[in-house]
Design an enzyme around this catalytic site. Structure first.
Site, PDB file in Angstrom:
ATOM      1  N   ASN A   1       0.804  -1.213   0.000  1.00 57.81           N
ATOM      2  CA  ASN A   1       0.000   0.000   0.000  1.00 57.81           C
ATOM      3  C   ASN A   1       0.837   1.264   0.000  1.00 57.81           C
ATOM      4  O   ASN A   1       0.414   2.320  -0.445  1.00 57.81           O
ATOM      5  CB  ASN A   1      -0.875  -0.019   1.268  1.00 57.81           C
ATOM      6  CG  ASN A   1      -2.028   0.946   1.164  1.00 57.81           C
ATOM      7  OD1 ASN A   1      -2.479   1.246   0.066  1.00 57.81           O
ATOM      8  ND2 ASN A   1      -2.494   1.446   2.287  1.00 57.81           N
TER       9      ASN A   1
ATOM     10  N   THR B   1      17.470 -21.397 -24.742  1.00 57.78           N
ATOM     11  CA  THR B   1      16.048 -21.146 -24.986  1.00 57.78           C
ATOM     12  C   THR B   1      15.744 -21.433 -26.450  1.00 57.78           C
ATOM     13  O   THR B   1      16.448 -20.946 -27.331  1.00 57.78           O
ATOM     14  CB  THR B   1      15.715 -19.675 -24.674  1.00 57.78           C
ATOM     15  OG1 THR B   1      16.253 -19.359 -23.389  1.00 57.78           O
ATOM     16  CG2 THR B   1      14.224 -19.453 -24.663  1.00 57.78           C
TER      17      THR B   1
ATOM     18  N   LYS C   1      14.178 -21.001 -29.892  1.00 57.54           N
ATOM     19  CA  LYS C   1      13.607 -19.911 -30.693  1.00 57.54           C
ATOM     20  C   LYS C   1      13.224 -20.465 -32.067  1.00 57.54           C
ATOM     21  O   LYS C   1      13.809 -21.445 -32.488  1.00 57.54           O
ATOM     22  CB  LYS C   1      14.631 -18.783 -30.876  1.00 57.54           C
ATOM     23  CG  LYS C   1      15.279 -18.284 -29.603  1.00 57.54           C
ATOM     24  CD  LYS C   1      14.383 -17.369 -28.840  1.00 57.54           C
ATOM     25  CE  LYS C   1      15.107 -16.806 -27.609  1.00 57.54           C
ATOM     26  NZ  LYS C   1      14.226 -16.024 -26.751  1.00 57.54           N
TER      27      LYS C   1
ATOM     28  N   LYS D   1      10.288 -18.371 -30.338  1.00 54.93           N
ATOM     29  CA  LYS D   1       9.547 -18.780 -29.155  1.00 54.93           C
ATOM     30  C   LYS D   1       8.118 -19.199 -29.494  1.00 54.93           C
ATOM     31  O   LYS D   1       7.561 -20.075 -28.853  1.00 54.93           O
ATOM     32  CB  LYS D   1       9.572 -17.675 -28.100  1.00 54.93           C
ATOM     33  CG  LYS D   1       9.142 -16.305 -28.583  1.00 54.93           C
ATOM     34  CD  LYS D   1       9.034 -15.336 -27.425  1.00 54.93           C
ATOM     35  CE  LYS D   1      10.333 -14.623 -27.124  1.00 54.93           C
ATOM     36  NZ  LYS D   1      10.153 -13.577 -26.106  1.00 54.93           N
TER      37      LYS D   1
ATOM     38  N   ASP E   1      10.370 -20.722 -23.752  1.00 55.14           N
ATOM     39  CA  ASP E   1      10.401 -19.295 -23.452  1.00 55.14           C
ATOM     40  C   ASP E   1       9.300 -18.968 -22.448  1.00 55.14           C
ATOM     41  O   ASP E   1       8.341 -19.727 -22.293  1.00 55.14           O
ATOM     42  CB  ASP E   1      10.239 -18.474 -24.739  1.00 55.14           C
ATOM     43  CG  ASP E   1      11.140 -17.250 -24.704  1.00 55.14           C
ATOM     44  OD1 ASP E   1      11.020 -16.493 -23.725  1.00 55.14           O
ATOM     45  OD2 ASP E   1      11.955 -17.064 -25.620  1.00 55.14           O
ATOM     46  N   GLU E   2       9.428 -17.817 -21.783  1.00 59.00           N
ATOM     47  CA  GLU E   2       8.491 -17.508 -20.699  1.00 59.00           C
ATOM     48  C   GLU E   2       7.046 -17.407 -21.176  1.00 59.00           C
ATOM     49  O   GLU E   2       6.120 -17.698 -20.443  1.00 59.00           O
ATOM     50  CB  GLU E   2       8.900 -16.223 -19.967  1.00 59.00           C
ATOM     51  CG  GLU E   2       8.808 -14.944 -20.778  1.00 59.00           C
ATOM     52  CD  GLU E   2      10.021 -14.697 -21.663  1.00 59.00           C
ATOM     53  OE1 GLU E   2      10.071 -13.629 -22.280  1.00 59.00           O
ATOM     54  OE2 GLU E   2      10.912 -15.566 -21.747  1.00 59.00           O
TER      55      GLU E   2
ATOM     56  N   HIS F   1      11.401 -18.322 -14.081  1.00 57.02           N
ATOM     57  CA  HIS F   1      11.669 -17.192 -14.970  1.00 57.02           C
ATOM     58  C   HIS F   1      11.088 -15.933 -14.340  1.00 57.02           C
ATOM     59  O   HIS F   1      10.042 -15.977 -13.711  1.00 57.02           O
ATOM     60  CB  HIS F   1      11.042 -17.431 -16.344  1.00 57.02           C
ATOM     61  CG  HIS F   1      11.566 -16.475 -17.376  1.00 57.02           C
ATOM     62  ND1 HIS F   1      11.141 -15.170 -17.448  1.00 57.02           N
ATOM     63  CD2 HIS F   1      12.488 -16.617 -18.353  1.00 57.02           C
ATOM     64  CE1 HIS F   1      11.787 -14.554 -18.433  1.00 57.02           C
ATOM     65  NE2 HIS F   1      12.612 -15.411 -18.993  1.00 57.02           N
TER      66      HIS F   1
END
Length: 440
Positions: free
Chosen positions: A113, A163, A165, A167, A193-194, A284
């Site tokens: 907050n 990773t 690709k 992706k 990938d994420e 990730h």
């Protein structure tokens, strides 16, 4: 009558420079920029109040509790060197303000907050001191560094990842093929990938099946344990656990979660599942820059990393440090140590505001990824040491001969750097020469 209504300055109650911090306090360091005309003490006290027991006015129900026992206290304020109107405010929170074993509650309390409070123009949480009595209530990493090495039977060197690709856009079969090529070439891990979850071009179940086939084929051919971070992140916790369960049934060794977009509650649930079912958990940090990119507002990545170590994860992305400024390197190494080590001394030059004792909580492997390639290998080996995952996406798949030769290049470079280091050679000075020799 004892109760006196009305608005009074926060600093009368919440700024306590004489306070001696206790071993049972959670300590926070906030970088704050007060609004023009607001004294630093008032801004610091406002932060302490709004993130603990305070509100904007005196309320009669304050009399029904012991404020002294529960309130947060701003116990020290120091100006930031070289910055105009910036201060570090140190706040101590009594342990009773927090629910045990809930990162969600801890962050809701401390940063939920207060970032909108009027007294501060900008606010950034730089560091937290988590005391052992509190950290012991958390699951922590499902397995930790040593157990992971034993599961994978890989010792004495960093692990290699990649990773896959592009992706999005590949069908599941071609995706599995790319995984196989990389693993066969010598990588330890490949990665979803994420944002690869379950899109129309490739549904999660198909991907898991073809990737599992690639894993076992590569394992049979190389004689090494292989893994692929199967992204179990989903729209609901139930669906996420369903995906992790399927990965376990296929015999996959590791799953993956986007812990900031997925949320800490989901992450902790998944960490419990992974520990109970022998799955490693790769984390990730998608969305982290929304929170940590601004230098004067938000939260530093070291806080997100500490929160993740408590919530549970065996790997987490940690940037690369290669090619960045020296100061950045020290700060990055500071929070890499916070992930891996049991005990980390306070060291302001590395951005560590408090001594942190994790007691026996397992460590998390930092993952170096993002724009790195073979020529960075000597620097990465030197900076991150053995307990890390070096992840080359384009640095593997961008090889002119294809994925497998790209993977071979990475593995050869890594083995050469580790051997050179073990022989006592200077990686910083001789790095390029070492890579050239290895590539012959």
């Amino acid at each position: 009558v004892g109760f006196k209504a009305g608005v009074k300055d926060y600093r009368l109650t919440y700024y306590t420079p004489e306070y001696k911090t206790k071993d049972t306090d959670i300590l926070a360091a906030f970088r704050m920029t007060p609004q023009p005309g607001v004294p630093a003490e008032e801004a610091g006290a406002a932060v302490a109040a709004e993130s603990s027991t305070g509100t904007w006015t005196t309320v009669w129900t304050d009399g029904l509790t012991s404020l002294d026992r529960y309130k947060g206290r701003c116990y020290d304020i120091e100006p930031v060197a070289g910055e105009e109107n910036q201060y570090i405010a140190y706040v101590a929170y009594p342990l009773d303000l927090f629910e045990e074993g809930s990162v969600t509650n801890m962050l809701t309390s401390i940063v939920g907050n207060v970032f909108g409070x009027k007294a501060x123009r900008a606010l950034r949480l730089e560091d937290l001191r988590i005391l052992p009595a509190y950290s012991k209530t958390f699951i922590g990493p499902p397995h930790g560094i040593q157990v992971e090495r034993d599961k994978l039977n890989k010792y004495g060197r960093p692990l290699l990842g990649c990773t896959i690709k592009p992706k999005l856009g590949l069908c599941a079969k071609n995706y599995g093929r790319a995984v196989y090529e990389c693993l066969r070439g010598g990588l330890d891990f490949t990665k979803d990938d994420e944002n690869v979850n379950s899109q129309p071009s490739m549904r999660w179940r198909d991907r898991f099946l073809f990737v599992a086939e690639a894993l076992f084929k590569a394992q049979a051919e190389t004689g090494e344990v292989k893994g692929h971070y199967l992204n179990a992140t989903a729209g609901t916790c139930e669906e996420m656990i369903k995906r992790a369960t399927f990965a376990r049934e296929l015999g996959a060794p590791i799953v993956m979660h986007d812990y900031l977009t997925g949320g800490f509650t989901a992450n902790t649930s998944l960490a419990f599942y992974c520990r109970d079912n022998g799955l490693l958990l790769h984390i990730h940090r998608a969305m982290h820059a929304v929170i940590d990119r601004q230098r004067n507002h938000g939260m530093h990545l070291r806080v997100l990393a500490k929160a993740l170590r408590m919530s549970g994860g065996d790997h987490i992305h940690a940037g690369t440090v290669v090619g960045k400024l020296e100061g950045e390197r020290e700060v990055t190494l500071g929070f890499v140590d916070l992930l891996r080590d049991d005990y980390i001394e306070k060291d302001r030059s590395r951005g560590i505001y408090f001594t942190q004792d994790w007691v026996s909580m397992p460590g998390v492997l930092p993952v170096a990824s993002g724009g790195i390639h073979v020529w960075h290998m000597p620097a990465l080996t030197e900076i991150f040491g053995d307990d890390s995952v070096l992840q080359f996406g384009g640095g593997t798949l961008g090889h002119p001969w294809g994925n497998a030769p790209g993977a071979v290049a990475n593995r050869v470079a890594l083995e050469a750097c580790v051997q050179a280091r073990n022989e006592g050679r200077d990686l910083a000075r001789e790095g390029n020469e070492i890579i050239r020799e290895a590539s012959k």
